[in-house]
Design an enzyme around this catalytic site. Sequence first.
Site, PDB file in Angstrom:
ATOM      1  N   ASN A   1       0.850  -1.193   0.000  1.00  0.00           N
ATOM      2  CA  ASN A   1       0.000   0.000   0.000  1.00  0.00           C
ATOM      3  C   ASN A   1       0.884   1.241   0.000  1.00  0.00           C
ATOM      4  O   ASN A   1       2.105   1.138   0.030  1.00  0.00           O
ATOM      5  CB  ASN A   1      -0.967  -0.022   1.193  1.00  0.00           C
ATOM      6  CG  ASN A   1      -0.230  -0.071   2.510  1.00  0.00           C
ATOM      7  OD1 ASN A   1       0.477   0.856   2.864  1.00  0.00           O
ATOM      8  ND2 ASN A   1      -0.381  -1.180   3.226  1.00  0.00           N
TER       9      ASN A   1
ATOM     10  N   ASP B   1      -4.788  -6.117   5.179  1.00  0.00           N
ATOM     11  CA  ASP B   1      -5.818  -6.945   5.810  1.00  0.00           C
ATOM     12  C   ASP B   1      -5.752  -8.391   5.336  1.00  0.00           C
ATOM     13  O   ASP B   1      -6.118  -9.301   6.051  1.00  0.00           O
ATOM     14  CB  ASP B   1      -7.202  -6.373   5.495  1.00  0.00           C
ATOM     15  CG  ASP B   1      -7.429  -5.043   6.205  1.00  0.00           C
ATOM     16  OD1 ASP B   1      -6.957  -4.912   7.354  1.00  0.00           O
ATOM     17  OD2 ASP B   1      -8.035  -4.129   5.604  1.00  0.00           O
TER      18      ASP B   1
ATOM     19  N   LYS C   1       8.488 -18.230  -9.240  1.00  0.00           N
ATOM     20  CA  LYS C   1       7.836 -17.142  -9.971  1.00  0.00           C
ATOM     21  C   LYS C   1       6.695 -17.687 -10.843  1.00  0.00           C
ATOM     22  O   LYS C   1       6.888 -18.657 -11.576  1.00  0.00           O
ATOM     23  CB  LYS C   1       8.887 -16.433 -10.839  1.00  0.00           C
ATOM     24  CG  LYS C   1       8.340 -15.200 -11.487  1.00  0.00           C
ATOM     25  CD  LYS C   1       9.374 -14.508 -12.361  1.00  0.00           C
ATOM     26  CE  LYS C   1       8.674 -13.432 -13.169  1.00  0.00           C
ATOM     27  NZ  LYS C   1       9.309 -13.190 -14.441  1.00  0.00           N
TER      28      LYS C   1
ATOM     29  N   PRO D   1      -3.756 -11.562  10.702  1.00  0.00           N
ATOM     30  CA  PRO D   1      -4.134 -11.284  12.083  1.00  0.00           C
ATOM     31  C   PRO D   1      -4.276  -9.775  12.283  1.00  0.00           C
ATOM     32  O   PRO D   1      -3.525  -9.011  11.698  1.00  0.00           O
ATOM     33  CB  PRO D   1      -2.957 -11.827  12.900  1.00  0.00           C
ATOM     34  CG  PRO D   1      -1.839 -11.992  11.941  1.00  0.00           C
ATOM     35  CD  PRO D   1      -2.428 -12.169  10.580  1.00  0.00           C
ATOM     36  N   ASP D   2      -5.258  -9.367  13.067  1.00  0.00           N
ATOM     37  CA  ASP D   2      -5.434  -7.940  13.367  1.00  0.00           C
ATOM     38  C   ASP D   2      -4.619  -7.632  14.626  1.00  0.00           C
ATOM     39  O   ASP D   2      -5.028  -7.941  15.743  1.00  0.00           O
ATOM     40  CB  ASP D   2      -6.917  -7.612  13.564  1.00  0.00           C
ATOM     41  CG  ASP D   2      -7.141  -6.111  13.625  1.00  0.00           C
ATOM     42  OD1 ASP D   2      -6.305  -5.404  14.227  1.00  0.00           O
ATOM     43  OD2 ASP D   2      -8.150  -5.646  13.060  1.00  0.00           O
ATOM     44  N   ILE D   3      -3.465  -7.055  14.426  1.00  0.00           N
ATOM     45  CA  ILE D   3      -2.503  -6.851  15.527  1.00  0.00           C
ATOM     46  C   ILE D   3      -3.092  -5.922  16.580  1.00  0.00           C
ATOM     47  O   ILE D   3      -3.048  -6.198  17.781  1.00  0.00           O
ATOM     48  CB  ILE D   3      -1.175  -6.270  14.985  1.00  0.00           C
ATOM     49  CG1 ILE D   3      -0.695  -7.093  13.790  1.00  0.00           C
ATOM     50  CG2 ILE D   3      -0.116  -6.222  16.069  1.00  0.00           C
ATOM     51  CD1 ILE D   3       0.408  -6.443  12.975  1.00  0.00           C
TER      52      ILE D   3
ATOM     53  N   PHE E   1      -4.866   3.704  14.517  1.00  0.00           N
ATOM     54  CA  PHE E   1      -5.097   4.705  13.476  1.00  0.00           C
ATOM     55  C   PHE E   1      -6.248   4.208  12.614  1.00  0.00           C
ATOM     56  O   PHE E   1      -6.458   3.000  12.503  1.00  0.00           O
ATOM     57  CB  PHE E   1      -3.843   4.882  12.611  1.00  0.00           C
ATOM     58  CG  PHE E   1      -2.919   5.929  13.152  1.00  0.00           C
ATOM     59  CD1 PHE E   1      -2.216   5.711  14.329  1.00  0.00           C
ATOM     60  CD2 PHE E   1      -2.770   7.153  12.508  1.00  0.00           C
ATOM     61  CE1 PHE E   1      -1.382   6.685  14.853  1.00  0.00           C
ATOM     62  CE2 PHE E   1      -1.934   8.141  13.020  1.00  0.00           C
ATOM     63  CZ  PHE E   1      -1.248   7.909  14.193  1.00  0.00           C
TER      64      PHE E   1
ATOM     65  N   LYS F   1     -14.794   1.752  14.565  1.00  0.00           N
ATOM     66  CA  LYS F   1     -13.557   0.957  14.551  1.00  0.00           C
ATOM     67  C   LYS F   1     -12.948   0.882  15.947  1.00  0.00           C
ATOM     68  O   LYS F   1     -12.452  -0.157  16.377  1.00  0.00           O
ATOM     69  CB  LYS F   1     -12.562   1.602  13.574  1.00  0.00           C
ATOM     70  CG  LYS F   1     -11.457   0.696  13.119  1.00  0.00           C
ATOM     71  CD  LYS F   1     -10.640   1.318  11.996  1.00  0.00           C
ATOM     72  CE  LYS F   1     -11.261   1.074  10.636  1.00  0.00           C
ATOM     73  NZ  LYS F   1     -10.459   1.630   9.537  1.00  0.00           N
TER      74      LYS F   1
END
Length: 402
Positions: free
Chosen positions: A208, A276, A286, A303-305, A323, A337
């Site tokens: 990202n 995510d 490759k 995993p959502d840390i 954040f 959230k």
Amino acid sequence: MLAGKRILLIIGGGIAAYKCLDLIRRLRERGADVTPVMTRAAEEFVTPLSVSALAGQEVHRDLFDLTKEAEMGHINLSRVADLVLVAPATADLMAKMAAGLANDLASTLLMATDTPVMIAPAMNVRMWDHPATQRNIKTLMSDGMGFIGPNEGDMACGEFGPGRMSEPLEIVAALETRLTAGPLTGKRILVTSGPTHEPIDPVRYIANRSSGAQGTAIAEALRDLGAEVVFVTGPADAARPTGVHVIEVESAREMHKAAHAALPADAGIFAAAVADWRVASASASKIKKTKGGLPVLEFAENPDILAEISQLSDGRPALVVGFAAETDDVVENATAKRLRKGCDWIVANDVSPSTGIMGGSENAVVLISDDGAESWPRMGKTEVARKLAQKLAEKLAQALSS
Ligand code: CTP
């Protein structure tokens, strides 16, 4: 502010060693006690006599000086200081430090010390840019060494660029910041930062646009208030913060592991833009183009840390800050959230491309807590970081007193 502070000054062998004479004077003017150590090469640039005259102490030069060993061993010499300062830190000295060599008095002291180390590099610009030096810088930063400079400018060798040792007063200011107890002195804070890279195959990945600038600024602001910072970063463009413990990771799963390993902490700030999803089974080789066929990628959830650490029943940091990068209904989404993740504060920002925030130098945030939503005016990411660090320090102090 340096009154009574004991500085062990290691002088490396570079032309910038002459600045040490002024540096010693400035440090002593402020009440610091300076114990000088010189490498053999340093003696080619300044004489031990001048150094000891200005320091008001004899210069330590030899590893194997049995008389001194009987009085004060080199291990002890490195431990009685409040801070070890290496100035100038030459490419050679930095390479020794990064490799853990201990073959003369200076390098042995650096290996044996358990006090904070700050280094003021000085070298030719090409030596600074050399991949070996750049590798060593990374290692030293992740070992928690504080960097002062180098500055950019004309060099003694006639070239121009980064590599000039910081001026004595800049070094003094950096030491004052480091040695002055701040509101976060004694507090350990975990910061996650940057993007994550999720591999598709050995050469491709999903990423990202996070630059890591906000997370880096936060780590620096916390450090300046005296915190011990563990900075877990994905492959970010931003230069790594100095004077903090840097842990480099690539993927969300690596960040997850490193964040848990960094606990216990008094607070956690999760500024990373964690992917995510990851590719469920990244290919070990490759992926090749096949006639007419398109590869199909299957995803698995990472995993959502933030959520995991917010919801720890044992060992949860006293303050957890997340954040929220949103493009629509910023406050509503971020408020939801915060509750969903279970963190104490959410710093929400609008990352729609028109705001220029993601990858830019400014941020406009809304701080969401139990007390509601507080909008901050648009300001530089450094200012956002300072304001957040200050608020966090106040909150931790309140938590302690209640
Ligand atoms: N976060 C995390 N681990 C993840 C995903 C996000 O720790 N796997 C953290 C981020 O560091 C940030 C917060 O969660 O502090 C919110 O990230 P964001 O991407 O805005 O939220 P998501 O949970 O991904 O929700 P959505 O993408 O649906 O908005």
